[in-house]
Motif scaffolding. Structure first.
Motif, mmCIF file in Angstrom:
data_model
loop_
_atom_site.group_PDB
_atom_site.id
_atom_site.type_symbol
_atom_site.label_atom_id
_atom_site.label_comp_id
_atom_site.label_asym_id
_atom_site.label_seq_id
_atom_site.Cartn_x
_atom_site.Cartn_y
_atom_site.Cartn_z
ATOM 1 N N LEU A 89 38.804 38.195 34.497
ATOM 2 C CA LEU A 89 38.859 36.377 34.135
ATOM 3 C C LEU A 89 40.087 36.788 33.041
ATOM 4 C CD1 LEU A 89 37.392 34.304 34.201
ATOM 5 C CD2 LEU A 89 35.813 35.073 31.749
ATOM 6 N N ASP A 90 40.155 37.513 31.772
ATOM 7 C CA ASP A 90 41.464 37.201 31.414
ATOM 8 C C ASP A 90 42.896 36.854 32.359
ATOM 9 O OD1 ASP A 90 40.140 36.779 29.028
ATOM 10 O OD2 ASP A 90 40.237 39.503 28.068
ATOM 11 N N PHE A 91 42.542 37.654 33.490
ATOM 12 C CA PHE A 91 43.172 37.531 34.098
ATOM 13 C C PHE A 91 43.863 36.559 34.858
ATOM 14 C CE2 PHE A 91 45.657 38.469 37.715
ATOM 15 C CZ PHE A 91 47.151 40.277 37.777
ATOM 16 N N ALA A 92 42.454 35.528 35.087
ATOM 17 C CA ALA A 92 42.483 34.671 36.008
ATOM 18 C C ALA A 92 43.267 33.536 34.676
ATOM 19 C CB ALA A 92 41.112 34.127 36.448
ATOM 20 N N LYS A 93 42.815 33.668 33.604
ATOM 21 C CA LYS A 93 42.880 32.911 32.440
ATOM 22 C C LYS A 93 44.420 33.556 32.493
ATOM 23 C CE LYS A 93 39.170 32.561 30.233
ATOM 24 N NZ LYS A 93 38.468 32.942 28.952
ATOM 25 N N ASN A 94 45.294 34.188 32.680
ATOM 26 C CA ASN A 94 47.167 34.138 32.475
ATOM 27 C C ASN A 94 47.879 33.638 33.760
ATOM 28 O OD1 ASN A 94 46.823 35.512 30.135
ATOM 29 N ND2 ASN A 94 46.516 37.614 30.241
ATOM 30 N N LEU A 95 46.790 33.580 34.461
ATOM 31 C CA LEU A 95 47.543 32.864 35.624
ATOM 32 C C LEU A 95 46.984 31.346 35.335
ATOM 33 C CD1 LEU A 95 46.240 34.822 39.002
ATOM 34 C CD2 LEU A 95 48.916 34.617 37.838
ATOM 35 N N LYS A 96 46.159 30.795 35.424
ATOM 36 C CA LYS A 96 46.317 29.360 35.022
ATOM 37 C C LYS A 96 47.336 29.190 34.125
ATOM 38 C CE LYS A 96 42.934 26.871 35.851
ATOM 39 N NZ LYS A 96 42.843 26.349 37.368
ATOM 40 N N ALA A 97 47.705 30.328 32.801
ATOM 41 C CA ALA A 97 48.022 29.124 32.155
ATOM 42 C C ALA A 97 49.916 28.818 32.221
ATOM 43 C CB ALA A 97 48.677 30.071 30.556
ATOM 44 N N LYS A 98 50.430 29.844 33.598
ATOM 45 C CA LYS A 98 51.514 30.136 34.493
ATOM 46 C C LYS A 98 51.667 28.578 34.840
ATOM 47 C CE LYS A 98 53.028 34.197 32.564
ATOM 48 N NZ LYS A 98 53.967 33.740 31.448
ATOM 49 N N GLY A 99 50.483 28.117 34.790
ATOM 50 C CA GLY A 99 50.369 26.985 35.980
ATOM 51 C C GLY A 99 50.258 27.171 37.980
ATOM 52 N N LEU A 100 49.831 28.455 37.832
ATOM 53 C CA LEU A 100 48.988 28.601 38.690
ATOM 54 C C LEU A 100 48.049 28.144 39.228
ATOM 55 C CD1 LEU A 100 50.885 32.369 39.760
ATOM 56 C CD2 LEU A 100 51.167 29.610 41.035
ATOM 57 N N LYS A 101 47.390 27.748 40.595
ATOM 58 C CA LYS A 101 46.090 27.665 40.395
ATOM 59 C C LYS A 101 44.969 29.003 41.198
ATOM 60 C CE LYS A 101 46.300 23.055 42.052
ATOM 61 N NZ LYS A 101 46.228 22.005 42.712
ATOM 62 N N VAL A 102 43.321 29.082 41.148
ATOM 63 C CA VAL A 102 43.199 29.968 40.900
ATOM 64 C C VAL A 102 42.406 30.209 41.913
ATOM 65 C CG1 VAL A 102 41.308 32.272 40.322
ATOM 66 C CG2 VAL A 102 43.907 31.076 39.085
ATOM 67 N N ILE A 103 41.903 31.239 42.866
ATOM 68 C CA ILE A 103 41.201 31.558 44.100
ATOM 69 C C ILE A 103 39.888 33.088 44.009
ATOM 70 C CG2 ILE A 103 40.080 31.906 45.902
ATOM 71 C CD1 ILE A 103 42.822 29.274 47.281
ATOM 72 N N LYS A 104 39.311 32.984 43.170
ATOM 73 C CA LYS A 104 38.679 33.963 42.702
ATOM 74 C C LYS A 104 37.660 34.748 43.856
ATOM 75 C CE LYS A 104 36.843 37.723 41.053
ATOM 76 N NZ LYS A 104 38.322 39.351 40.678
ATOM 77 N N VAL A 105 38.315 35.479 44.445
ATOM 78 C CA VAL A 105 37.410 36.431 45.928
ATOM 79 C C VAL A 105 36.070 37.178 44.975
ATOM 80 C CG1 VAL A 105 37.267 37.569 47.159
ATOM 81 C CG2 VAL A 105 39.038 36.357 46.955
ATOM 82 N N PHE A 106 35.008 36.760 45.527
ATOM 83 C CA PHE A 106 33.924 38.178 45.135
ATOM 84 C C PHE A 106 33.402 38.034 46.828
ATOM 85 C CE2 PHE A 106 33.651 35.119 41.056
ATOM 86 C CZ PHE A 106 33.450 36.045 40.313
ATOM 87 N N ARG A 107 32.937 39.976 46.794
ATOM 88 C CA ARG A 107 31.989 40.084 47.624
ATOM 89 C C ARG A 107 30.849 39.895 47.465
ATOM 90 N NH1 ARG A 107 37.248 42.671 47.047
ATOM 91 N NH2 ARG A 107 35.778 44.271 45.208
ATOM 92 N N VAL A 108 29.502 39.853 48.423
ATOM 93 C CA VAL A 108 28.539 39.672 48.510
ATOM 94 C C VAL A 108 27.861 40.447 49.096
ATOM 95 C CG1 VAL A 108 26.839 37.970 48.851
ATOM 96 C CG2 VAL A 108 28.994 37.272 48.009
ATOM 97 N N MET A 109 26.665 40.947 48.471
ATOM 98 C CA MET A 109 26.423 42.325 49.579
ATOM 99 C C MET A 109 24.425 41.312 49.386
ATOM 100 S SD MET A 109 26.972 45.955 47.654
ATOM 101 C CE MET A 109 25.513 46.983 48.410
#
Length: 206
Positions: A89-109
């Motif tokens: 989550l912190d990594f995603a937040k850091n990307l957002k802080a750089k002005g980028l949009k985030v698509i987070k992938v989850f592999r579902v079982m």
């Protein structure tokens, strides 16, 4: 429900990309993971920058450094970063802080991962794919009925072997937050070379 968004991932060949642009997908995905058979390597920056702004450019990364992602985003004008590895989550937040949009992938079982709810207010989209041992797509479905219990305030894209004949079933689920599909290997002639005829047929039914 409104028309499903179309994300076509794993693009590399300029002529193939130009043909895809004519189909007008909502997202074009470029894979920046060296171990992928669809790894983009070095692309023509001017060509990529000329892709119409109406088509969102997505960079797909797997456990890459923040600096490298930001560098590639600047170089190619990437709008969205798809996190396909073990990024937290912190990594995603850091990307957002750089002005980028985030698509987070989850592999579902057999259930939607509990941690997905932490991405509310951070991820612009989630992407649910079939669970695999390695990073990357499997070309196979997971049990989509799991998604009927989805109750987060994050729109999501469905991946994992989606085919033309699946669209009617996907729409019939009537899940408000299911806003689009992500396709790759099922619409290929060979890795990184898409079958544009099949993609036109897909776009027509979305």
């Amino acid at each position: 429900m409104s028309a499903l968004k179309l994300k076509v991932c794993g693009m590399r060949d300029p002529d193939n990309i130009q043909g895809l642009i004519d189909i007008k997908p909502d997202f074009i995905g470029f894979i920046f993971y060296p171990k992928s058979p669809r790894y983009v390597g070095e692309m023509d920056e001017d060509f990529v920058m000329r892709i119409p702004l109406s088509i969102h450019k997505v960079g797909v990364f797997v456990n890459e450094s923040l600096d490298q992602i930001v560098s590639q985003a600047d170089k190619y004008g990437l709008e969205y970063i798809q996190l396909h590895g073990d990024e937290d989550l912190d990594f995603a937040k850091n990307l957002k802080a750089k002005g980028l949009k985030v698509i987070k992938v989850f592999r579902v079982m057999d259930t939607i991962p509990f941690v997905a709810k932490q991405y509310q207010g951070v991820a612009d989209y989630l992407l649910f794919d079939s669970a695999t041992i390695n990073y990357g797509g499997s070309g196979r479905h997971f049990d989509w009925n799991i998604l009927r219990n989805y109750n987060l305030n994050i729109p999501f894209l469905l991946s994992g072997g989606v085919q033309l004949e699946d669209v009617e079933k996907i729409k019939a689920m009537e899940i408000d937050q299911l806003v689009g599909i992500d396709v790759n290997s099922r619409f290929e002639i060979e890795p990184a070379m898409k079958d544009l005829k099949k993609l036109r047929e897909l776009k027509a039914v979305l």
